[in-house]
Write a protein that holds these residues in place. Sequence first.
Motif, mmCIF file in Angstrom:
data_model
loop_
_atom_site.group_PDB
_atom_site.id
_atom_site.type_symbol
_atom_site.label_atom_id
_atom_site.label_comp_id
_atom_site.label_asym_id
_atom_site.label_seq_id
_atom_site.Cartn_x
_atom_site.Cartn_y
_atom_site.Cartn_z
ATOM 1 N N VAL A 144 0.744 -1.124 0.120
ATOM 2 C CA VAL A 144 0.042 0.060 -0.052
ATOM 3 C C VAL A 144 0.782 1.098 -0.054
ATOM 4 C CG1 VAL A 144 -1.950 1.098 0.980
ATOM 5 C CG2 VAL A 144 -1.620 -1.292 1.527
ATOM 6 N N SER A 190 0.779 5.580 0.231
ATOM 7 C CA SER A 190 0.183 6.740 0.184
ATOM 8 C C SER A 190 0.911 7.790 -0.286
ATOM 9 C CB SER A 190 -0.359 7.010 1.848
ATOM 10 O OG SER A 190 -1.489 6.173 2.311
ATOM 11 N N GLY A 191 2.102 8.371 0.472
ATOM 12 C CA GLY A 191 2.664 9.414 -0.187
ATOM 13 C C GLY A 191 4.058 8.855 -0.951
ATOM 14 N N HIS A 196 6.923 7.967 0.871
ATOM 15 C CA HIS A 196 8.189 8.663 1.151
ATOM 16 C C HIS A 196 8.570 7.601 2.115
ATOM 17 C CE1 HIS A 196 7.027 12.237 -0.468
ATOM 18 N NE2 HIS A 196 8.062 12.834 -0.044
ATOM 19 N N TYR A 218 11.402 5.235 3.441
ATOM 20 C CA TYR A 218 12.871 5.362 3.299
ATOM 21 C C TYR A 218 13.550 4.324 2.573
ATOM 22 C CZ TYR A 218 13.791 9.528 6.037
ATOM 23 O OH TYR A 218 13.816 10.732 6.627
ATOM 24 N N LEU A 276 9.501 0.563 0.807
ATOM 25 C CA LEU A 276 8.753 -0.803 1.090
ATOM 26 C C LEU A 276 7.261 -0.548 0.575
ATOM 27 C CD1 LEU A 276 9.624 -2.155 4.557
ATOM 28 C CD2 LEU A 276 10.907 -2.463 2.265
ATOM 29 N N GLY A 321 4.869 16.360 10.102
ATOM 30 C CA GLY A 321 6.302 16.677 9.624
ATOM 31 C C GLY A 321 6.178 17.804 8.637
ATOM 32 N N CYS A 359 7.865 17.803 5.559
ATOM 33 C CA CYS A 359 7.866 17.849 4.081
ATOM 34 C C CYS A 359 6.459 17.651 3.712
ATOM 35 C CB CYS A 359 8.793 16.407 3.582
ATOM 36 S SG CYS A 359 8.601 16.231 2.013
ATOM 37 N N VAL A 406 5.115 14.203 1.814
ATOM 38 C CA VAL A 406 4.801 12.979 2.911
ATOM 39 C C VAL A 406 3.292 12.721 2.727
ATOM 40 C CG1 VAL A 406 4.787 12.346 5.263
ATOM 41 C CG2 VAL A 406 7.003 13.215 4.105
ATOM 42 N N GLY A 444 -3.572 -3.604 7.821
ATOM 43 C CA GLY A 444 -4.697 -3.558 6.978
ATOM 44 C C GLY A 444 -4.443 -2.361 6.094
ATOM 45 N N PHE A 475 18.754 7.774 -1.650
ATOM 46 C CA PHE A 475 19.021 8.250 -0.411
ATOM 47 C C PHE A 475 19.057 7.195 0.763
ATOM 48 C CE2 PHE A 475 15.205 8.510 1.954
ATOM 49 C CZ PHE A 475 14.154 8.668 0.907
ATOM 50 N N ARG A 520 12.794 4.536 8.284
ATOM 51 C CA ARG A 520 12.817 3.135 7.966
ATOM 52 C C ARG A 520 14.365 2.665 7.753
ATOM 53 N NH1 ARG A 520 9.202 -0.616 7.862
ATOM 54 N NH2 ARG A 520 7.651 0.752 6.695
ATOM 55 N N ASN A 561 5.477 -7.263 4.888
ATOM 56 C CA ASN A 561 6.736 -7.002 4.106
ATOM 57 C C ASN A 561 8.153 -7.114 4.959
ATOM 58 O OD1 ASN A 561 7.386 -4.558 6.056
ATOM 59 N ND2 ASN A 561 5.596 -3.540 5.186
HETATM 60 P P1 FDA Z 1 4.628 5.387 1.773
HETATM 61 O O1 FDA Z 1 3.317 5.497 1.147
HETATM 62 O O2 FDA Z 1 5.890 5.118 1.060
HETATM 63 O O3 FDA Z 1 4.294 4.260 3.203
HETATM 64 C C1 FDA Z 1 5.136 4.111 4.210
HETATM 65 C C2 FDA Z 1 4.930 2.867 4.979
HETATM 66 O O4 FDA Z 1 3.579 3.040 5.585
HETATM 67 C C3 FDA Z 1 4.849 1.883 3.953
HETATM 68 O O5 FDA Z 1 5.029 0.536 4.782
HETATM 69 C C4 FDA Z 1 3.382 1.596 3.340
HETATM 70 O O6 FDA Z 1 3.146 0.407 2.913
HETATM 71 C C5 FDA Z 1 2.554 1.853 4.829
HETATM 72 N N1 FDA Z 1 1.416 2.851 4.615
HETATM 73 C C6 FDA Z 1 1.183 3.881 3.522
HETATM 74 N N2 FDA Z 1 -0.163 4.143 3.626
HETATM 75 C C7 FDA Z 1 -0.806 3.175 4.137
HETATM 76 C C8 FDA Z 1 -2.348 2.898 4.245
HETATM 77 N N3 FDA Z 1 -3.116 3.839 3.980
HETATM 78 N N4 FDA Z 1 -2.581 1.839 5.298
HETATM 79 C C9 FDA Z 1 -1.499 1.111 5.579
HETATM 80 N N5 FDA Z 1 -0.370 1.004 5.341
HETATM 81 C C10 FDA Z 1 0.231 2.278 4.737
HETATM 82 N N6 FDA Z 1 8.828 11.940 9.369
HETATM 83 C C11 FDA Z 1 8.544 12.776 10.375
HETATM 84 O O7 FDA Z 1 8.069 12.319 11.291
HETATM 85 N N7 FDA Z 1 8.805 13.967 10.396
HETATM 86 C C12 FDA Z 1 9.344 14.535 9.125
HETATM 87 O O8 FDA Z 1 9.538 16.021 9.178
HETATM 88 C C13 FDA Z 1 9.474 13.898 8.080
HETATM 89 N N8 FDA Z 1 9.989 14.306 7.033
HETATM 90 C C14 FDA Z 1 10.372 13.743 5.827
HETATM 91 C C15 FDA Z 1 10.764 14.474 4.716
HETATM 92 C C16 FDA Z 1 11.419 13.478 3.535
HETATM 93 C C17 FDA Z 1 11.654 14.160 2.506
HETATM 94 C C18 FDA Z 1 10.972 12.153 3.578
HETATM 95 C C19 FDA Z 1 11.163 11.169 2.259
HETATM 96 C C20 FDA Z 1 10.401 11.346 4.648
HETATM 97 C C21 FDA Z 1 10.121 12.253 5.834
HETATM 98 N N9 FDA Z 1 9.715 11.845 7.070
HETATM 99 C C22 FDA Z 1 9.166 12.685 8.102
HETATM 100 C C23 FDA Z 1 9.226 10.335 6.967
HETATM 101 C C24 FDA Z 1 8.051 10.012 6.802
HETATM 102 O O9 FDA Z 1 7.080 10.266 7.826
HETATM 103 C C25 FDA Z 1 7.833 8.485 6.468
HETATM 104 O O10 FDA Z 1 8.457 8.078 5.290
HETATM 105 C C26 FDA Z 1 6.474 8.020 6.170
HETATM 106 O O11 FDA Z 1 6.538 6.622 6.359
HETATM 107 C C27 FDA Z 1 6.081 8.404 4.681
HETATM 108 O O12 FDA Z 1 4.593 8.322 4.772
HETATM 109 P P2 FDA Z 1 3.958 7.890 3.212
HETATM 110 O O13 FDA Z 1 2.557 7.775 3.313
HETATM 111 O O14 FDA Z 1 4.357 9.277 2.428
HETATM 112 O O15 FDA Z 1 4.855 6.749 2.687
#
Ligand code: FDA
Length: 513
Positions: free
Chosen positions: A81, A83-84, A86, A88, A91, A146, A148, A151, A211, A345, A454, A502
């Motif tokens: 799954v 969402s954004g 991001h 690391y 996964l 956060g 960014c 995210v 889930g 990165f 991560r 995962n």
């Molecule tokens: P992504 O979609 O990649 O999901 C991350 C994980 O969550 C994966 O295992 C995914 O499968 C699972 N997941 C996503 N959506 C889901 C859903 N709807 N249901 C179940 N599982 C789901 N952190 C912080 O605390 N403070 C900060 O200021 C920042 N700043 C920041 C800047 C930059 C440039 C990056 C790359 C990252 C950060 N982060 C951060 C880290 C960020 O909080 C972390 O990478 C999050 O997991 C990103 O969420 P996404 O939905 O974007 O990621």
Amino acid sequence: SVQLHDGFVQCLASQNSSSISDIIYTPENSSYLSILQSSAQNLRSTSISSSEPAFILTPCVESQIQAAIYCAKKLGIQIRVRSGGHDYEGLSYISRIPFVLVDLRNLSSISVDTENYAAWVQAGATLGELYHRVAEKSRRLAVVGGTCHTVGVGGHFSGGGYSMMSRKFGMAVDHIIDAKIIDVNGQILDRKSMGEDLFWAIRGGGGASFGIIVAWKISLVSVPENVTIFNVTKTMDQNAIELVHKWQYIADKIDPNLAIRLEFNAVSSPQDGNRTIRASFVALFLGGVDDLLYLMQQSFREMGLVKEDCSEMSWIESTLFFALFPRDESIDVLLSRTPVYRLYFKGKSDFVRHPISVNGLKGMLERILEDDSTNAHRSLQFSPYGGRLSEILESATSFPHRGGNVYIIHYWAAWSREHNNAENTREMKWIRRLYKHMAPYVSKSPRAAYLNYRDLDLGVNNIDGITSYEKASIWGTKYFKQNFDRLMEVKTMVDPGDFFKNEQSIPPLSGGT
Ligand code: FDA
């Protein structure tokens, strides 16, 4: 794979009355690659080509997610799954075994209830969209999350969510008051029907093990009409180390309305062109400049902060500053989902429980220059603890990093040249050496780590077999400390067959079926 595709499409069609052809992409589709890459933040992960999804689904309604879970289970294919995007280690969009990518970009609606200081936000929304939608209702309302803007709230909220306001208000997870999740049986559950154990687990334990989270209900916080920010930089020859040393003694104790974060980078000295370390003191104060100056005069006079270093602005404007946009940028840029930087990165994290000596700090920071190259960006970031963040009990949510920490360290190495193995190898080696060097200075037994930063170096599951408690607890206790056992119990209860899996998902106690 053609068979798998046909089987999957047929299964989806049989499950769902609404048209699925618009939401399913196979590698043969012309838009498959652009959708896959659009929110893939870490290019390091996308360069492993053997691990791309068999299909991408971009559901628009919940029933399409229910159908995807049903069909993936039936055909024995894994789900990731996103969402954004991001994560690391990528996964959310790469896996070494065949999988379907469920990308939630189309589920991004946000409804703000100003009267009750609350909002429902769908998991596919970005932090920038959420901040914008809340701030357009009132200059005095804000969201804990956060820095960014691209995210995703799906990953970010389920893993913790450190904010520049965390000293005042805690983590993002501390503001989740309800959630909607689709479980392994395709049932849509809210807080009441999922029960407090699962609701506890998804507030810090990561969503991916339990889930597919569809939406969060969060509480909003109230902020002053004007907040104050500053970014004061000092190089090594401007006494940076002594100031950083002193910062460790005030950062977690000062008024919780103030967060001073430290960032360290290598720069070329304007005097002689030699590479040196620059420390940036980047801060958010929930109040006006005069109160801030008074506070700094009382507690951190050594920094010599003056009015000219500071700017007052609305909270939403401050989010632009922390997302590194220029001062005159329109706040509408927060609505853009395109990541500003596309980098290869690697990140890591540590928690500091006792201030580090001047020599210790020197030894750490000098390593930024080790085998240094202008093609790479290395940075260390220290984010302060204390205030509300340190008051909340470790067991209150599954995010366990609370009292006793002075600050969290974020290590980062990024490089931008495409498929450059030399850079990849050099930077990966650098960050791992630095991490090893830091062991005596940081938390021990366990050496704690932050899930949202991560790091697969901490340990991984057996991805196509059973993972024992012993194996999973190697990485699990670092992310979750004593909450890891309860997370495994919840997993055993809600997904005993380990369908949502995962490299670092919580395994069920039986070790899977
Ligand atoms: P992504 O979609 O990649 O999901 C991350 C994980 O969550 C994966 O295992 C995914 O499968 C699972 N997941 C996503 N959506 C889901 C859903 N709807 N249901 C179940 N599982 C789901 N952190 C912080 O605390 N403070 C900060 O200021 C920042 N700043 C920041 C800047 C930059 C440039 C990056 C790359 C990252 C950060 N982060 C951060 C880290 C960020 O909080 C972390 O990478 C999050 O997991 C990103 O969420 P996404 O939905 O974007 O990621």
